[in-house]
Design a protein around this motif. Structure first.
Motif, PDB file in Angstrom:
ATOM      1  N   LEU A   1      13.728   4.721 -30.510  1.00  0.00           N
ATOM      2  CA  LEU A   1      14.714   4.769 -29.438  1.00  0.00           C
ATOM      3  C   LEU A   1      15.041   3.338 -29.036  1.00  0.00           C
ATOM      4  N   HIS A   2      16.290   2.950 -29.216  1.00  0.00           N
ATOM      5  CA  HIS A   2      16.770   1.689 -28.662  1.00  0.00           C
ATOM      6  C   HIS A   2      17.008   1.928 -27.168  1.00  0.00           C
ATOM      7  N   PRO A   3      16.387   1.154 -26.283  1.00  0.00           N
ATOM      8  CA  PRO A   3      16.491   1.451 -24.845  1.00  0.00           C
ATOM      9  C   PRO A   3      17.919   1.605 -24.345  1.00  0.00           C
ATOM     10  N   GLU A   4      18.843   0.806 -24.895  1.00  0.00           N
ATOM     11  CA  GLU A   4      20.227   0.898 -24.432  1.00  0.00           C
ATOM     12  C   GLU A   4      20.925   2.151 -24.936  1.00  0.00           C
ATOM     13  N   GLU A   5      20.303   2.878 -25.864  1.00  0.00           N
ATOM     14  CA  GLU A   5      20.878   4.120 -26.378  1.00  0.00           C
ATOM     15  C   GLU A   5      20.294   5.364 -25.691  1.00  0.00           C
ATOM     16  N   LEU A   6      19.500   5.142 -24.666  1.00  0.00           N
ATOM     17  CA  LEU A   6      18.930   6.264 -23.922  1.00  0.00           C
ATOM     18  C   LEU A   6      20.026   7.220 -23.476  1.00  0.00           C
ATOM     19  N   ARG A   7      19.798   8.497 -23.686  1.00  0.00           N
ATOM     20  CA  ARG A   7      20.770   9.525 -23.300  1.00  0.00           C
ATOM     21  C   ARG A   7      20.129  10.423 -22.243  1.00  0.00           C
ATOM     22  N   VAL A   8      20.721  10.452 -21.068  1.00  0.00           N
ATOM     23  CA  VAL A   8      20.203  11.262 -19.959  1.00  0.00           C
ATOM     24  C   VAL A   8      21.224  12.346 -19.655  1.00  0.00           C
ATOM     25  N   ARG A   9      20.885  13.567 -19.996  1.00  0.00           N
ATOM     26  CA  ARG A   9      21.804  14.676 -19.743  1.00  0.00           C
ATOM     27  C   ARG A   9      21.905  14.964 -18.250  1.00  0.00           C
ATOM     28  N   ARG A  10      22.955  15.690 -17.890  1.00  0.00           N
ATOM     29  CA  ARG A  10      23.247  15.911 -16.477  1.00  0.00           C
ATOM     30  C   ARG A  10      22.083  16.578 -15.744  1.00  0.00           C
ATOM     31  N   SER A  11      21.461  17.563 -16.375  1.00  0.00           N
ATOM     32  CA  SER A  11      20.364  18.263 -15.712  1.00  0.00           C
ATOM     33  C   SER A  11      19.170  17.341 -15.479  1.00  0.00           C
ATOM     34  N   LEU A  12      18.898  16.450 -16.454  1.00  0.00           N
ATOM     35  CA  LEU A  12      17.791  15.514 -16.289  1.00  0.00           C
ATOM     36  C   LEU A  12      18.127  14.467 -15.232  1.00  0.00           C
ATOM     37  N   ALA A  13      19.361  14.007 -15.206  1.00  0.00           N
ATOM     38  CA  ALA A  13      19.771  13.049 -14.182  1.00  0.00           C
ATOM     39  C   ALA A  13      19.588  13.633 -12.780  1.00  0.00           C
ATOM     40  N   LYS A  14      19.882  14.923 -12.645  1.00  0.00           N
ATOM     41  CA  LYS A  14      19.696  15.576 -11.348  1.00  0.00           C
ATOM     42  C   LYS A  14      18.224  15.618 -10.980  1.00  0.00           C
ATOM     43  N   ARG A  15      17.349  15.898 -11.967  1.00  0.00           N
ATOM     44  CA  ARG A  15      15.904  15.911 -11.703  1.00  0.00           C
ATOM     45  C   ARG A  15      15.415  14.518 -11.301  1.00  0.00           C
ATOM     46  N   LEU A  16      15.961  13.488 -11.939  1.00  0.00           N
ATOM     47  CA  LEU A  16      15.578  12.119 -11.593  1.00  0.00           C
ATOM     48  C   LEU A  16      15.949  11.799 -10.144  1.00  0.00           C
TER      49      LEU A  16
ATOM     50  N   HIS B   1       9.816  12.543 -35.610  1.00  0.00           N
ATOM     51  CA  HIS B   1      10.885  13.301 -34.956  1.00  0.00           C
ATOM     52  C   HIS B   1      10.334  14.474 -34.164  1.00  0.00           C
ATOM     53  N   THR B   2      10.839  14.626 -32.945  1.00  0.00           N
ATOM     54  CA  THR B   2      10.696  15.860 -32.177  1.00  0.00           C
ATOM     55  C   THR B   2      12.023  16.116 -31.477  1.00  0.00           C
ATOM     56  N   PRO B   3      12.390  17.368 -31.255  1.00  0.00           N
ATOM     57  CA  PRO B   3      13.616  17.651 -30.498  1.00  0.00           C
ATOM     58  C   PRO B   3      13.589  17.036 -29.100  1.00  0.00           C
ATOM     59  N   HIS B   4      12.400  17.004 -28.502  1.00  0.00           N
ATOM     60  CA  HIS B   4      12.183  16.431 -27.177  1.00  0.00           C
ATOM     61  C   HIS B   4      12.693  14.989 -27.142  1.00  0.00           C
ATOM     62  N   LEU B   5      12.325  14.186 -28.153  1.00  0.00           N
ATOM     63  CA  LEU B   5      12.721  12.783 -28.208  1.00  0.00           C
ATOM     64  C   LEU B   5      14.182  12.635 -28.628  1.00  0.00           C
ATOM     65  N   ALA B   6      14.611  13.455 -29.575  1.00  0.00           N
ATOM     66  CA  ALA B   6      15.995  13.377 -30.036  1.00  0.00           C
ATOM     67  C   ALA B   6      16.976  13.654 -28.898  1.00  0.00           C
ATOM     68  N   SER B   7      16.593  14.537 -27.977  1.00  0.00           N
ATOM     69  CA  SER B   7      17.481  14.863 -26.861  1.00  0.00           C
ATOM     70  C   SER B   7      17.716  13.664 -25.953  1.00  0.00           C
ATOM     71  N   LEU B   8      16.823  12.665 -26.030  1.00  0.00           N
ATOM     72  CA  LEU B   8      16.945  11.467 -25.202  1.00  0.00           C
ATOM     73  C   LEU B   8      17.595  10.302 -25.945  1.00  0.00           C
ATOM     74  N   GLY B   9      18.009  10.535 -27.183  1.00  0.00           N
ATOM     75  CA  GLY B   9      18.710   9.494 -27.925  1.00  0.00           C
ATOM     76  C   GLY B   9      17.913   8.847 -29.027  1.00  0.00           C
ATOM     77  N   ALA B  10      16.664   9.267 -29.241  1.00  0.00           N
ATOM     78  CA  ALA B  10      15.883   8.713 -30.345  1.00  0.00           C
ATOM     79  C   ALA B  10      16.447   9.207 -31.670  1.00  0.00           C
ATOM     80  N   ARG B  11      16.292   8.387 -32.707  1.00  0.00           N
ATOM     81  CA  ARG B  11      16.816   8.756 -34.017  1.00  0.00           C
ATOM     82  C   ARG B  11      15.925   8.183 -35.113  1.00  0.00           C
ATOM     83  N   GLY B  12      16.038   8.763 -36.289  1.00  0.00           N
ATOM     84  CA  GLY B  12      15.253   8.308 -37.420  1.00  0.00           C
ATOM     85  C   GLY B  12      15.929   7.150 -38.134  1.00  0.00           C
ATOM     86  N   ILE B  13      15.132   6.156 -38.516  1.00  0.00           N
ATOM     87  CA  ILE B  13      15.624   5.057 -39.337  1.00  0.00           C
ATOM     88  C   ILE B  13      14.675   4.883 -40.514  1.00  0.00           C
TER      89      ILE B  13
END
Length: 238
Positions: free
Chosen positions: A66-81, A193-205
């Motif tokens: 996960l590149h920190p600047e590529e972090l993806r925060v979905r609307r539901s998670l942003a609300k929890r934050l 890889h896990t779906p948990h991490l992929a949902s936050l913007g992590a990717r395989g290289i």
């Protein structure tokens, strides 16, 4: 045949000889002292084994990052934050975080039981050296989530995370990534890889690309610079 590492000297074979499968089993043996672990991580290698096995060393291909600047925060998670009533800290309860990661879990993620007593002691030693770190998520005074890993230069090598409430481990990763992005951190190693991490913007290289990052950012650092994060953990939760 799998290479066997003696306790001395502290040295690893090239990751290019890792078994040709996604997990990338590389070698067995060696040790879990801070010297072994620091050398492993700076070379893109980590330990993972069970009580009935020798120390096994791995270097997956592809590598989940996960590149920190590529972090993806979905609307539901942003609300929890914003409204979830959580509080984030860093390095306030390392032992409790690793114990929670090691405990059997029912949250749909892989069991943390691979964190043997030997592994736990090794990472606690590394924490006392200022190299392993934790992020804690609290509700009031109750620890409800967190993660731990190893910080070398601008890279954080994630090891494990846990949740006792929905999204608590994701919130820990969000705090880590945002603090790294603000302070000069370059990469979070998520290993596999896990779906948990992929949902936050992590990717395989490709492993070769991952090793290239480490060589560029870590090889020229002396021990003090290597083991001093490029960002401040004290910024987490502020």
């Amino acid at each position: 045949m799998l290479p066997w590492l003696n306790e001395h000297p502290v040295t690893f074979p090239s990751v290019d000889i890792a078994l040709d499968d996604p997990d990338g089993l590389l070698a067995a043996g060696g040790g879990l002292s801070p010297e072994w672990l620091i050398e492993a991580y700076r070379r893109g290698i980590f330990p993972w084994y069970s009580d009935d096995q020798p120390i096994l060393w791995w270097s997956p291909d592809p590598r989940m990052v996960l590149h920190p600047e590529e972090l993806r925060v979905r609307r539901s998670l942003a609300k929890r934050l914003r409204n979830g009533g959580f509080r984030a800290t860093a390095d306030q309860a390392f032992d409790a975080v690793i114990d929670a990661c090691a405990a059997p879990r029912n949250d749909g993620h892989a069991s943390g039981t691979w964190i043997t007593d030997e592994m736990r002691d090794a990472y606690c030693d590394l924490h006392r050296e200022g190299v392993a770190h934790s992020v804690e998520i609290w509700r009031d005074d109750r620890l409800v989530g967190g993660l731990y890993g190893v910080a070398l230069g601008p890279v954080f090598f994630g090891e494990s995370m846990f949740s006792r409430e929905a999204d608590a481990s994701k919130i820990a990763l969000v705090h880590l990534a945002r603090t790294m992005a603000a302070g000069g951190g370059r990469l979070i190693d998520c290993q596999m890889h896990t779906p948990h991490l992929a949902s936050l913007g992590a990717r395989g290289i490709a492993r070769s690309a991952f090793i290239g990052y480490l060589e560029r950012w870590l090889d020229d650092l002396d021990r003090d610079s290597l083991t001093t994060p490029a960002w401040s953990f004290t910024g987490i939760g502020e």
